[in-house]
Design a protein around this motif. Structure first.
Motif, mmCIF file in Angstrom:
data_model
loop_
_atom_site.group_PDB
_atom_site.id
_atom_site.type_symbol
_atom_site.label_atom_id
_atom_site.label_comp_id
_atom_site.label_asym_id
_atom_site.label_seq_id
_atom_site.Cartn_x
_atom_site.Cartn_y
_atom_site.Cartn_z
ATOM 1 N N MET A 1 46.684 -8.361 16.331
ATOM 2 C CA MET A 1 47.022 -9.711 15.919
ATOM 3 C C MET A 1 46.626 -10.671 17.040
ATOM 4 O O MET A 1 46.844 -10.403 18.213
ATOM 5 C CB MET A 1 48.519 -9.800 15.642
ATOM 6 C CG MET A 1 48.980 -11.202 15.374
ATOM 7 S SD MET A 1 50.568 -11.301 14.560
ATOM 8 C CE MET A 1 50.164 -10.615 12.981
ATOM 9 N N LYS A 2 46.083 -11.792 16.672
ATOM 10 C CA LYS A 2 45.626 -12.769 17.654
ATOM 11 C C LYS A 2 46.804 -13.406 18.380
ATOM 12 O O LYS A 2 47.803 -13.768 17.767
ATOM 13 C CB LYS A 2 44.803 -13.859 16.980
ATOM 14 C CG LYS A 2 43.468 -13.400 16.483
ATOM 15 C CD LYS A 2 42.700 -14.587 15.942
ATOM 16 C CE LYS A 2 41.324 -14.146 15.494
ATOM 17 N NZ LYS A 2 40.524 -15.279 15.022
ATOM 18 N N LYS A 3 46.633 -13.565 19.684
ATOM 19 C CA LYS A 3 47.673 -14.186 20.495
ATOM 20 C C LYS A 3 47.928 -15.625 20.075
ATOM 21 O O LYS A 3 49.055 -16.113 20.179
ATOM 22 C CB LYS A 3 47.294 -14.141 21.974
ATOM 23 C CG LYS A 3 47.421 -12.770 22.578
ATOM 24 C CD LYS A 3 47.160 -12.816 24.071
ATOM 25 C CE LYS A 3 47.278 -11.427 24.632
ATOM 26 N NZ LYS A 3 47.125 -11.413 26.089
ATOM 27 N N ILE A 8 51.580 -19.806 18.166
ATOM 28 C CA ILE A 8 51.963 -20.835 17.192
ATOM 29 C C ILE A 8 53.343 -20.524 16.617
ATOM 30 O O ILE A 8 54.208 -21.393 16.527
ATOM 31 C CB ILE A 8 50.903 -20.956 16.083
ATOM 32 C CG1 ILE A 8 49.615 -21.558 16.658
ATOM 33 C CG2 ILE A 8 51.419 -21.774 14.909
ATOM 34 C CD1 ILE A 8 48.409 -21.455 15.739
ATOM 35 N N LEU A 9 53.547 -19.266 16.238
ATOM 36 C CA LEU A 9 54.845 -18.855 15.702
ATOM 37 C C LEU A 9 55.942 -19.059 16.742
ATOM 38 O O LEU A 9 57.017 -19.571 16.435
ATOM 39 C CB LEU A 9 54.804 -17.400 15.236
ATOM 40 C CG LEU A 9 56.126 -16.823 14.712
ATOM 41 C CD1 LEU A 9 56.663 -17.639 13.536
ATOM 42 C CD2 LEU A 9 55.935 -15.360 14.321
ATOM 43 N N LEU A 52 66.448 -22.344 9.003
ATOM 44 C CA LEU A 52 66.278 -20.908 9.234
ATOM 45 C C LEU A 52 65.235 -20.327 8.284
ATOM 46 O O LEU A 52 64.389 -19.529 8.690
ATOM 47 C CB LEU A 52 67.620 -20.189 9.061
ATOM 48 C CG LEU A 52 68.620 -20.440 10.187
ATOM 49 C CD1 LEU A 52 70.027 -20.124 9.731
ATOM 50 C CD2 LEU A 52 68.239 -19.643 11.422
ATOM 51 N N GLU A 53 65.277 -20.741 7.037
ATOM 52 C CA GLU A 53 64.311 -20.232 6.066
ATOM 53 C C GLU A 53 62.888 -20.638 6.444
ATOM 54 O O GLU A 53 61.941 -19.871 6.203
ATOM 55 C CB GLU A 53 64.653 -20.722 4.659
ATOM 56 C CG GLU A 53 63.800 -20.042 3.607
ATOM 57 C CD GLU A 53 64.223 -20.382 2.203
ATOM 58 O OE1 GLU A 53 64.777 -19.497 1.515
ATOM 59 O OE2 GLU A 53 63.999 -21.533 1.777
ATOM 60 N N ASP A 54 62.719 -21.799 7.045
ATOM 61 C CA ASP A 54 61.388 -22.183 7.532
ATOM 62 C C ASP A 54 60.886 -21.193 8.579
ATOM 63 O O ASP A 54 59.702 -20.841 8.595
ATOM 64 C CB ASP A 54 61.412 -23.595 8.118
ATOM 65 C CG ASP A 54 61.508 -24.679 7.057
ATOM 66 O OD1 ASP A 54 61.323 -24.382 5.857
ATOM 67 O OD2 ASP A 54 61.787 -25.837 7.438
ATOM 68 N N ILE A 55 61.776 -20.721 9.439
ATOM 69 C CA ILE A 55 61.411 -19.683 10.420
ATOM 70 C C ILE A 55 60.988 -18.415 9.682
ATOM 71 O O ILE A 55 59.956 -17.816 9.987
ATOM 72 C CB ILE A 55 62.574 -19.380 11.384
ATOM 73 C CG1 ILE A 55 62.827 -20.566 12.312
ATOM 74 C CG2 ILE A 55 62.293 -18.101 12.198
ATOM 75 C CD1 ILE A 55 64.090 -20.428 13.150
ATOM 76 N N GLN A 61 54.450 -15.313 6.927
ATOM 77 C CA GLN A 61 53.041 -15.689 6.875
ATOM 78 C C GLN A 61 52.272 -15.134 8.068
ATOM 79 O O GLN A 61 51.145 -14.665 7.913
ATOM 80 C CB GLN A 61 52.906 -17.211 6.819
ATOM 81 C CG GLN A 61 53.315 -17.789 5.493
ATOM 82 C CD GLN A 61 53.286 -19.308 5.463
ATOM 83 O OE1 GLN A 61 53.132 -19.972 6.467
ATOM 84 N NE2 GLN A 61 53.459 -19.859 4.277
ATOM 85 N N THR A 62 52.860 -15.165 9.232
ATOM 86 C CA THR A 62 52.176 -14.675 10.433
ATOM 87 C C THR A 62 51.904 -13.181 10.355
ATOM 88 O O THR A 62 50.833 -12.715 10.742
ATOM 89 C CB THR A 62 53.004 -14.992 11.697
ATOM 90 O OG1 THR A 62 53.144 -16.415 11.800
ATOM 91 C CG2 THR A 62 52.335 -14.453 12.950
#
Length: 157
Positions: A1-3, A8-9, A52-55, A61-62
């Motif tokens: 996985m890209k750093k 971003i996460l 929290l749900e946005d997290i 997605q990540t």
């Protein structure tokens, strides 16, 4: 996985954690002792779950952990955060946190969709106490997941 994706996460997670802390402060200060305060507390608890749900959505997605059933999206997203995805990511939520947040998710649904429903000050007060008393578990889970992201970025996971 890209750093870069992990960075971003991580940035998003840290930003949301700051927002969540402000919401928690307001929740602590809001006693549901009038109709206006009941409505305000409902709004704050709704926003807490949404933050929290946005997290959770960003984590899904990540890590390409997508939800297939849009009719059960909110329930399934929360369940996914309680699951380990082998060789990809650990669970974000422990059973205690999952249980607390599942109750908050249920409230969020009622708050958002029951337009002719009068909020119960007693039930809201009970939910407020449960969330505040159980918050340490949720905070610990968020911090543990943050540590996982940092280790993964450093290449040690």
């Amino acid at each position: 996985m890209k750093k870069e994706l992990l960075a971003i996460l991580l940035g998003f997670l840290n930003n949301q954690k700051e927002l969540i802390q402000r919401l928690l402060q307001d929740i602590q200060l809001t006693e549901p002792d009038s109709r206006e305060k009941v409505s305000h507390l409902g709004y704050l608890l709704h926003n807490l779950y949404c933050a929290l749900e946005d997290i959770f959505r960003e984590v899904a997605q990540t890590f390409e952990n997508q939800i297939e059933d849009p009719a059960r999206y909110h329930r399934e997203l929360l369940k996914r955060m309680h699951c380990e995805i082998p060789q990809i990511r650990p669970p974000l939520l422990t059973s205690r946190s999952y249980s607390l947040l599942n109750e908050l998710r249920g409230f969020r649904h009622v708050f958002r969709h029951a337009y002719d429903y009068e909020l119960s000050a007693d039930r809201l007060a009970q939910l407020r106490v449960k969330i505040l008393e159980g918050w340490e578990s949720i905070q610990r889970d968020l911090d543990t997941f943050t540590d996982f992201l940092l280790k993964k970025m450093a290449g040690s996971v």
